[in-house]
Design an enzyme around this catalytic site. Sequence first.
Site, PDB file in Angstrom:
ATOM      1  N   SER A 202     -26.173  -2.076 -26.883  1.00 61.17           N
ATOM      2  CA  SER A 202     -27.147  -2.458 -25.865  1.00 61.17           C
ATOM      3  C   SER A 202     -27.986  -1.254 -25.472  1.00 61.17           C
ATOM      4  O   SER A 202     -27.604  -0.101 -25.676  1.00 61.17           O
ATOM      5  CB  SER A 202     -26.446  -2.992 -24.614  1.00 61.17           C
ATOM      6  OG  SER A 202     -25.700  -4.143 -24.897  1.00 61.17           O
ATOM      7  N   THR A 206     -27.336   0.732 -16.427  1.00 67.45           N
ATOM      8  CA  THR A 206     -27.446   1.560 -15.224  1.00 67.45           C
ATOM      9  C   THR A 206     -27.418   3.051 -15.563  1.00 67.45           C
ATOM     10  O   THR A 206     -27.379   3.881 -14.654  1.00 67.45           O
ATOM     11  CB  THR A 206     -26.295   1.243 -14.257  1.00 67.45           C
ATOM     12  OG1 THR A 206     -25.046   1.456 -14.919  1.00 67.45           O
ATOM     13  CG2 THR A 206     -26.361  -0.209 -13.800  1.00 67.45           C
ATOM     14  N   SER A 207     -27.456   3.414 -16.836  1.00 70.35           N
ATOM     15  CA  SER A 207     -27.338   4.812 -17.252  1.00 70.35           C
ATOM     16  C   SER A 207     -28.688   5.346 -17.752  1.00 70.35           C
ATOM     17  O   SER A 207     -29.618   4.579 -18.003  1.00 70.35           O
ATOM     18  CB  SER A 207     -26.292   4.934 -18.361  1.00 70.35           C
ATOM     19  OG  SER A 207     -26.767   4.343 -19.550  1.00 70.35           O
ATOM     20  N   THR A 211     -26.595   3.807 -26.402  1.00 72.59           N
ATOM     21  CA  THR A 211     -26.589   4.211 -27.814  1.00 72.59           C
ATOM     22  C   THR A 211     -27.863   3.768 -28.520  1.00 72.59           C
ATOM     23  O   THR A 211     -28.445   4.526 -29.311  1.00 72.59           O
ATOM     24  CB  THR A 211     -25.357   3.636 -28.528  1.00 72.59           C
ATOM     25  OG1 THR A 211     -24.177   4.190 -27.944  1.00 72.59           O
ATOM     26  CG2 THR A 211     -25.374   3.968 -30.013  1.00 72.59           C
ATOM     27  N   ASP A 264     -22.010  -3.548 -12.594  1.00 75.36           N
ATOM     28  CA  ASP A 264     -21.399  -4.243 -13.721  1.00 75.36           C
ATOM     29  C   ASP A 264     -20.178  -4.995 -13.221  1.00 75.36           C
ATOM     30  O   ASP A 264     -19.360  -4.442 -12.492  1.00 75.36           O
ATOM     31  CB  ASP A 264     -20.959  -3.258 -14.812  1.00 75.36           C
ATOM     32  CG  ASP A 264     -22.139  -2.591 -15.497  1.00 75.36           C
ATOM     33  OD1 ASP A 264     -23.075  -3.306 -15.863  1.00 75.36           O
ATOM     34  OD2 ASP A 264     -22.112  -1.358 -15.645  1.00 75.36           O
ATOM     35  N   SER A 272     -18.943  -9.486 -22.319  1.00 78.54           N
ATOM     36  CA  SER A 272     -20.093  -8.908 -23.026  1.00 78.54           C
ATOM     37  C   SER A 272     -19.644  -8.143 -24.268  1.00 78.54           C
ATOM     38  O   SER A 272     -20.129  -8.373 -25.375  1.00 78.54           O
ATOM     39  CB  SER A 272     -20.856  -7.982 -22.078  1.00 78.54           C
ATOM     40  OG  SER A 272     -21.825  -7.219 -22.767  1.00 78.54           O
ATOM     41  N   LYS A 296     -17.431   5.284 -14.441  1.00 75.69           N
ATOM     42  CA  LYS A 296     -17.403   3.852 -14.149  1.00 75.69           C
ATOM     43  C   LYS A 296     -15.981   3.402 -13.832  1.00 75.69           C
ATOM     44  O   LYS A 296     -15.755   2.594 -12.924  1.00 75.69           O
ATOM     45  CB  LYS A 296     -17.972   3.060 -15.321  1.00 75.69           C
ATOM     46  CG  LYS A 296     -18.106   1.576 -15.043  1.00 75.69           C
ATOM     47  CD  LYS A 296     -18.813   0.857 -16.189  1.00 75.69           C
ATOM     48  CE  LYS A 296     -20.253   1.271 -16.318  1.00 75.69           C
ATOM     49  NZ  LYS A 296     -20.969   0.493 -17.348  1.00 75.69           N
TER      50      LYS A 296
END
Length: 502
Positions: A202, A206-207, A211, A264, A272, A296
């Site tokens: 994906s 929120t980062s 990747t 999340d 997911s 997280k």
Amino acid sequence: MTETLALVSSGIDTYRQPVVYMQEDCHICRSEGFAAQTRIRIDLKDRWIIATLNVVGRGAWLAVDQAALSVSAWAALGAEIGDDAAFSHPEPPASASMIRAKAYGERLDQAGFAGIVSDTLNSRLSDLDLAAFVTACAGDRLNEAETVALTRAMKEAGQTLDWGQHTVLDKHCVGGLPGNRTTPIVVAIVAAAGYLFPKTSSRAITSPAGTADTMEVMAPVALDAAALRRVVEAEGGCLVWGGGLALSPADDHFIRVERPLDFDSTDQLVASVLSKKAAAGATHVLIDMPVGPTAKVRSAGAAEALGIRLSSVAKALGLNLALHISDGMAPVGRGIGPALEAMDVLAVLRRAPDAPVDLRARALDLAGHLLDLAPDAVVGQGRVRAQSFLDSGAAEAKFMAICAAQGGFREPGTAAQQIEIRAPHAGQLTAIDNRRIARIAKLAGAPRQKSAGVRLLVRIGDHMDKGQPLYELHAETPGELAYALAYAESQTGVLTLSEAVS
């Protein structure tokens, strides 16, 4: 006779949310009682969509007898210049009652989740509906059976890849650790070892980078399923954006809503990740869970709970899953942001003398663990094998071959605007706040601006002199640089320095 309006393209990108624009004096708006945010069915020839209405003021850019469509709505309808479309109230989505039931604490079965997923993919649910669903599922509001049901519903709504009898390895990091860009290195090592590794990722939620964001700096990632298969069949692995595929396609819609909410859901994270792994044809999956107070996953207890849920859902789906608990106390590598993280990845693959030691070690740990999962492995030899593929240059060669197969390799670029943040006093660096350093990188423009972000110049344990550079801000415009700098200067404790003893 059905009333129609002439269609025009607004050129407005609303991502995956179909939007229609009408003038406030439009006769259809008046006769149908349409108002701003009304859900409208649009019929064109043999196609139809449901879109959200935005109302344009009188005398603005839109004629009274026209309806403008957002980019996604135009594409979904297959509209062309000169087309006229009909507009009406849609039937209420059947799944709206399921979302309402979940919001009030009822349990849903797979049919209920399948209905929500189906209506999501057919744009029958508004963003408000989706936000209600995401929120109703957050905070441990899904039990194990519901998480399995949601995962299956998401997987079965799209296509799946079948790799025959091959062992297919995959990995996922739950995130929360800036700069932890091990995946490209791990894919290169595992593919060099001869295993299949069709990695779909994906974009960032929120980062400052996901990747796919980092890989896109170096090679195309928006491949369809046929192109993905060609790359994997040729090179054994790939690194592509999952949003361009129909693998668990509802997930991208949920992510789009989760992003502005800035949270999340644990169980939706499980659904997911595992729906995509199952859809991609994985047989053996490694989950990396960095644990730290500003990661997280913040505690050993939280990691244990998440691991139990991941393991139980993976078992229900027939996946062989292993967990890898790692240190989440501080960012990994030096770069935080797509291009800066890509530079770290390349430094490790190229065995550069100044390559980040921590990124290299983590990638070897994960690649070794993944190689040990393979059915034909000699357990305990995985890390030694992984290091041999990295040190020999085989991993670098494989990575470059994958990039070439995906459309060609390119070197990461650098930001035009850069400034150093310096130590306010002497002392030893004792902590880095993952969340706030990530926020600084995002305010600088990451991940949207590929070369933006933060470049760390120090590591925990280093001794600092007053005025010594701690990190660099990278931005593509002076405005973004100033915005990130203002936040950085307003914060204390982004990097914690012990007071020097005189």
